[in-house]
Design a protein around this motif. Structure first.
Motif, short mmCIF file in Angstrom:
data_model
loop_
_atom_site.label_atom_id
_atom_site.label_comp_id
_atom_site.label_asym_id
_atom_site.label_seq_id
_atom_site.Cartn_x
_atom_site.Cartn_y
_atom_site.Cartn_z
N VAL A 130 0.84 -1.19 0.00
CA VAL A 130 0.00 0.00 0.00
C VAL A 130 0.89 1.25 0.00
N ASP A 131 0.76 2.06 -1.05
CA ASP A 131 1.45 3.36 -1.11
C ASP A 131 2.96 3.25 -0.94
N ALA A 132 3.60 2.36 -1.68
CA ALA A 132 5.06 2.26 -1.63
C ALA A 132 5.58 1.74 -2.96
N GLU A 133 6.74 2.27 -3.37
CA GLU A 133 7.40 1.83 -4.59
C GLU A 133 8.56 0.92 -4.24
N GLN A 134 8.97 0.09 -5.22
CA GLN A 134 10.16 -0.73 -5.03
C GLN A 134 11.40 0.15 -4.95
N ALA A 135 12.42 -0.35 -4.26
CA ALA A 135 13.71 0.33 -4.26
C ALA A 135 14.33 0.23 -5.64
N LYS A 136 14.98 1.30 -6.06
CA LYS A 136 15.65 1.34 -7.36
C LYS A 136 17.05 1.91 -7.15
N LEU A 137 17.94 1.61 -8.08
CA LEU A 137 19.31 2.10 -8.02
C LEU A 137 19.57 2.94 -9.25
N SER A 138 19.88 4.22 -9.03
CA SER A 138 20.15 5.12 -10.14
C SER A 138 21.35 4.62 -10.94
N GLY A 139 21.20 4.53 -12.26
CA GLY A 139 22.28 4.07 -13.13
C GLY A 139 22.27 2.58 -13.37
N ASP A 141 20.27 -0.50 -14.88
CA ASP A 141 19.17 -0.74 -15.82
C ASP A 141 18.67 -2.18 -15.75
N GLY A 142 18.92 -2.86 -14.67
CA GLY A 142 18.51 -4.26 -14.57
C GLY A 142 17.05 -4.45 -14.24
N GLY A 143 16.30 -3.37 -14.13
CA GLY A 143 14.89 -3.49 -13.79
C GLY A 143 14.68 -3.75 -12.31
N ILE A 148 20.45 -7.18 -4.55
CA ILE A 148 21.65 -6.92 -5.35
C ILE A 148 22.78 -6.45 -4.45
N LYS A 149 24.01 -6.56 -4.96
CA LYS A 149 25.20 -6.14 -4.23
C LYS A 149 26.07 -5.29 -5.15
N ILE A 150 26.58 -4.17 -4.62
CA ILE A 150 27.46 -3.32 -5.40
C ILE A 150 28.70 -2.95 -4.58
N ARG A 151 29.80 -2.63 -5.27
CA ARG A 151 30.99 -2.13 -4.58
C ARG A 151 30.71 -0.70 -4.14
N ASP A 152 30.85 -0.44 -2.86
CA ASP A 152 30.44 0.85 -2.30
C ASP A 152 31.30 1.16 -1.08
N ASP A 153 32.56 1.58 -1.32
CA ASP A 153 33.49 1.84 -0.22
C ASP A 153 33.08 3.00 0.67
N GLU A 154 32.30 3.93 0.12
CA GLU A 154 31.91 5.13 0.87
C GLU A 154 30.55 5.01 1.55
N ARG A 155 29.95 3.85 1.45
CA ARG A 155 28.59 3.65 1.98
C ARG A 155 27.61 4.68 1.41
N ALA A 156 27.77 4.95 0.13
CA ALA A 156 26.92 5.95 -0.50
C ALA A 156 25.46 5.52 -0.52
N VAL A 157 25.21 4.22 -0.58
CA VAL A 157 23.83 3.73 -0.59
C VAL A 157 23.13 4.12 0.70
N VAL A 178 27.02 -4.38 -10.70
CA VAL A 178 25.95 -4.87 -9.82
C VAL A 178 25.88 -6.39 -9.89
N VAL A 179 25.91 -7.03 -8.73
CA VAL A 179 25.80 -8.49 -8.66
C VAL A 179 24.40 -8.83 -8.16
N THR A 180 23.69 -9.65 -8.91
CA THR A 180 22.36 -10.11 -8.48
C THR A 180 22.56 -11.29 -7.54
N VAL A 181 22.32 -11.07 -6.27
CA VAL A 181 22.56 -12.11 -5.27
C VAL A 181 21.39 -13.08 -5.19
N LEU A 182 20.18 -12.56 -5.31
CA LEU A 182 18.98 -13.38 -5.23
C LEU A 182 18.24 -13.30 -6.54
N LEU A 183 18.24 -14.40 -7.30
CA LEU A 183 17.62 -14.42 -8.61
C LEU A 183 16.11 -14.59 -8.48
N SER A 184 15.39 -14.14 -9.51
CA SER A 184 13.93 -14.28 -9.49
C SER A 184 13.51 -15.74 -9.70
#
Length: 265
Positions: A130-139, A141-143, A148-157, A178-184
């Motif tokens: 109810v009234d919420a969107e999925q999380a998305k990652l700018s840049g 394009d995996g839909g 997912i897992k990304i290299r992020d030394d600065e904890r930018a996420v 981007v590494v897909t850790v959990l596949l659909s």
């Protein structure tokens, strides 16, 4: 002397009783077989969840192991920046019932890699959230993604301010980063996270390390999982049609609690 053979056969009542007995016996056998198949299916599903869950624990532990021991606080408020985890909550409609304040997406930042997850409620069909969107990652394009897992030394996420569409913005990533850790379609059944909790890490100055304690709930998309339930976590079969989901036999969840050590690498 001739033998006189009796021409007497079954009476209509006897024949009816025999047919009724055979029918009841057949139904009983069919119900036993169906129950056995259902138990077998759920056993296979739970085994799959345990296998995938332990693989996920190993992946997170490996990501934490060489992460910095010097860490910010766990984020307890969406507006507080400089945290190592974010969890966003929303209401979920399931089986005609509104479940309030359910964790629906989040992120965990180790200082080397960051994980972003979306709850299974986004993928079970219908409009459960109810009234919420999925999380998305700018840049990226995996839909839509589950984990997912990304290299992020600065904890930018975890320092990213989420907009109304839950986009983790300002993070420079390419699709190959981007590494897909959990596949659909990971295994026989479709799996997703339903919660990911990280507790305040304990830092040891003696050996320059930090100890994380965390947990996550992994379950099927099928079957109408209700993680806020105090009893059966799968929606009862009679309520599945109203919930817009199906396959109660394939519904299962498990909670994984584990610890990991960051060695300050």
């Amino acid at each position: 002397m001739r033998k006189i053979r009796s021409k007497r056969g079954f009476t209509l009542v006897e024949l009816s009783l025999s047919i009724a007995f055979i029918a009841i016996l057949s139904i009983t056998i069919a119900l036993i077989i169906n129950d056995a198949i259902s138990t077998y299916r759920r056993g296979l599903t739970l085994n799959q969840i345990n296998t995938v869950g332990m693989d996920l624990v190993d992946d997170i532990r490996a990501a934490i192991q060489n992460s910095p021991a010097s860490i910010p606080s766990v984020c307890k408020d969406e507006d507080i920046m400089g945290c190592i985890s974010i969890t966003k909550r929303a209401d979920v409609e399931l089986g005609g019932e509104t479940i309030e304040d359910v964790p629906v997406l989040g992120a965990f930042c180790t200082g080397r890699y960051s994980y972003i997850w979306n709850t299974g409620y986004f993928f079970m069909g219908g409009d459960a959230i109810v009234d919420a969107e999925q999380a998305k990652l700018s840049g990226y394009d995996g839909g839509s993604f589950r984990l997912i897992k990304i290299r992020d030394d600065e904890r930018a996420v975890c320092n990213s301010e989420l907009d109304s569409e839950n986009v983790f913005d300002g993070i420079d990533v390419a699709g190959e980063d981007v590494v897909t850790v959990l596949l659909s379609d990971d295994g026989a059944n479709s799996l997703a996270l339903y919660d990911f909790s990280v507790f305040e890490p304990a830092i040891s100055d003696a050996n320059n390390s930090a100890f994380y304690s965390m947990s996550f709930i992994l379950g099927t998309v099928q079957g109408g999982v209700n993680v806020m339930s105090n009893g059966n976590f799968c929606t009862a079969p009679e309520d599945l049609e109203n919930a817009g989901v199906e396959n109660f036999d394939y519904c299962a969840i498990n909670k994984f609690n584990f610890a990991a050590q960051a060695n300050g690498g």
